[in-house]
Design a protein around this motif. Structure first.
Motif, PDB file in Angstrom:
ATOM      1  N   THR A 140      66.997 -58.175  12.242  1.00  0.00           N
ATOM      2  CA  THR A 140      66.662 -59.125  11.813  1.00  0.00           C
ATOM      3  C   THR A 140      65.846 -59.346  12.909  1.00  0.00           C
ATOM      4  OG1 THR A 140      68.290 -60.264  11.626  1.00  0.00           O
ATOM      5  CG2 THR A 140      67.612 -58.882   9.157  1.00  0.00           C
ATOM      6  N   LYS A 141      66.210 -58.871  14.403  1.00  0.00           N
ATOM      7  CA  LYS A 141      66.826 -59.808  15.357  1.00  0.00           C
ATOM      8  C   LYS A 141      65.464 -59.672  15.712  1.00  0.00           C
ATOM      9  CE  LYS A 141      71.398 -60.785  17.128  1.00  0.00           C
ATOM     10  NZ  LYS A 141      71.255 -61.127  15.833  1.00  0.00           N
ATOM     11  N   VAL A 142      64.386 -58.441  15.679  1.00  0.00           N
ATOM     12  CA  VAL A 142      63.122 -58.816  16.716  1.00  0.00           C
ATOM     13  C   VAL A 142      62.303 -58.519  15.158  1.00  0.00           C
ATOM     14  CG1 VAL A 142      61.711 -56.393  17.468  1.00  0.00           C
ATOM     15  CG2 VAL A 142      64.006 -56.614  17.898  1.00  0.00           C
ATOM     16  N   SER A 192      55.275 -66.083  15.278  1.00  0.00           N
ATOM     17  CA  SER A 192      54.915 -66.507  16.214  1.00  0.00           C
ATOM     18  C   SER A 192      55.230 -68.354  16.574  1.00  0.00           C
ATOM     19  CB  SER A 192      53.628 -66.037  16.633  1.00  0.00           C
ATOM     20  OG  SER A 192      52.758 -66.958  16.141  1.00  0.00           O
ATOM     21  N   CYS A 193      55.503 -68.814  15.977  1.00  0.00           N
ATOM     22  CA  CYS A 193      55.619 -69.929  15.583  1.00  0.00           C
ATOM     23  C   CYS A 193      56.916 -70.409  15.463  1.00  0.00           C
ATOM     24  CB  CYS A 193      54.568 -70.436  14.726  1.00  0.00           C
ATOM     25  SG  CYS A 193      54.857 -70.697  13.558  1.00  0.00           S
ATOM     26  N   ILE A 219      59.173 -65.997   4.455  1.00  0.00           N
ATOM     27  CA  ILE A 219      59.333 -66.742   5.579  1.00  0.00           C
ATOM     28  C   ILE A 219      58.493 -68.035   6.432  1.00  0.00           C
ATOM     29  CG2 ILE A 219      59.865 -66.672   8.251  1.00  0.00           C
ATOM     30  CD1 ILE A 219      62.221 -65.856   6.554  1.00  0.00           C
ATOM     31  N   ASP A 220      56.906 -67.434   5.881  1.00  0.00           N
ATOM     32  CA  ASP A 220      56.397 -68.665   5.971  1.00  0.00           C
ATOM     33  C   ASP A 220      56.652 -70.208   4.791  1.00  0.00           C
ATOM     34  OD1 ASP A 220      54.649 -66.922   7.887  1.00  0.00           O
ATOM     35  OD2 ASP A 220      53.569 -65.484   5.854  1.00  0.00           O
ATOM     36  N   ALA A 221      56.876 -69.906   4.375  1.00  0.00           N
ATOM     37  CA  ALA A 221      57.222 -70.840   3.156  1.00  0.00           C
ATOM     38  C   ALA A 221      58.531 -71.993   3.862  1.00  0.00           C
ATOM     39  CB  ALA A 221      57.708 -70.151   1.514  1.00  0.00           C
ATOM     40  N   LEU A 222      59.505 -70.641   4.246  1.00  0.00           N
ATOM     41  CA  LEU A 222      60.450 -71.720   4.496  1.00  0.00           C
ATOM     42  C   LEU A 222      60.066 -72.514   6.169  1.00  0.00           C
ATOM     43  CD1 LEU A 222      63.212 -69.370   4.298  1.00  0.00           C
ATOM     44  CD2 LEU A 222      63.148 -71.674   3.439  1.00  0.00           C
ATOM     45  N   ILE A 223      59.118 -71.561   6.892  1.00  0.00           N
ATOM     46  CA  ILE A 223      58.622 -72.248   8.616  1.00  0.00           C
ATOM     47  C   ILE A 223      57.568 -73.497   8.112  1.00  0.00           C
ATOM     48  CG2 ILE A 223      56.746 -72.354   9.846  1.00  0.00           C
ATOM     49  CD1 ILE A 223      58.175 -69.526  10.403  1.00  0.00           C
ATOM     50  N   LYS A 224      56.324 -73.399   6.787  1.00  0.00           N
ATOM     51  CA  LYS A 224      56.264 -74.628   6.339  1.00  0.00           C
ATOM     52  C   LYS A 224      57.212 -75.618   6.155  1.00  0.00           C
ATOM     53  CE  LYS A 224      52.923 -76.803   2.843  1.00  0.00           C
ATOM     54  NZ  LYS A 224      51.842 -75.821   2.083  1.00  0.00           N
TER      55      LYS A 224
END
Length: 129
Positions: free
Chosen positions: A109-111, A117-118, A77-82
């Motif tokens: 998966t919602k919670v 946080s970003c 998920i961090d990679a997708l956010i980046k």
């Protein structure tokens, strides 16, 4: 740039268009590792990155019972956010936001998604592009 990786991602993207193959890819966690590595690799060309994210988009669409597992895969998920914050890669942003949508469609998966946080800030920023 590795042409072998380019061809492998083309095959994975093509196969991910079926539920059976997508399920097999999630069972083999190394597939998710490859996708994460390609997304984060500054040496990967744009086409390879797009194939990686499109593969993940297909997987998250078809394998709805494994979305929490995908969400919890280390660094994915961090990679997708980046990827969503890279300027000029509109198709990559579109595919990445589709992955987020697919993941958010599962109640479990919602919670957990909110621990990033970003994430909301990035999604709001995408609407302004």
């Amino acid at each position: 740039f590795d042409w072998c990786t380019f061809h492998i991602l083309k095959v994975l993207r093509s196969l991910s268009r079926t539920r059976v193959a997508s399920t097999a890819m999630v069972k083999t966690e190394e597939t998710l590792d490859i996708i994460r590595i390609v997304i984060l690799d500054d040496e990967s060309n744009l086409g390879t990155k797009l194939d990686a994210v499109a593969t993940l988009k297909n997987i998250t669409y078809y394998v709805d019972d494994k979305r929490l597992q995908i969400l919890n895969h280390p660094g994915l998920i961090d990679a997708l956010i980046k990827l969503c914050t890279v300027h000029g890669d509109e198709m990559g942003k579109e595919f990445a936001s589709a992955v987020m949508r697919n993941l958010a469609m599962t109640p479990t998966t919602k919670v957990p998604m909110m621990k990033y946080s970003c994430l909301i800030d990035v999604l709001v920023e995408l609407t302004e592009d």
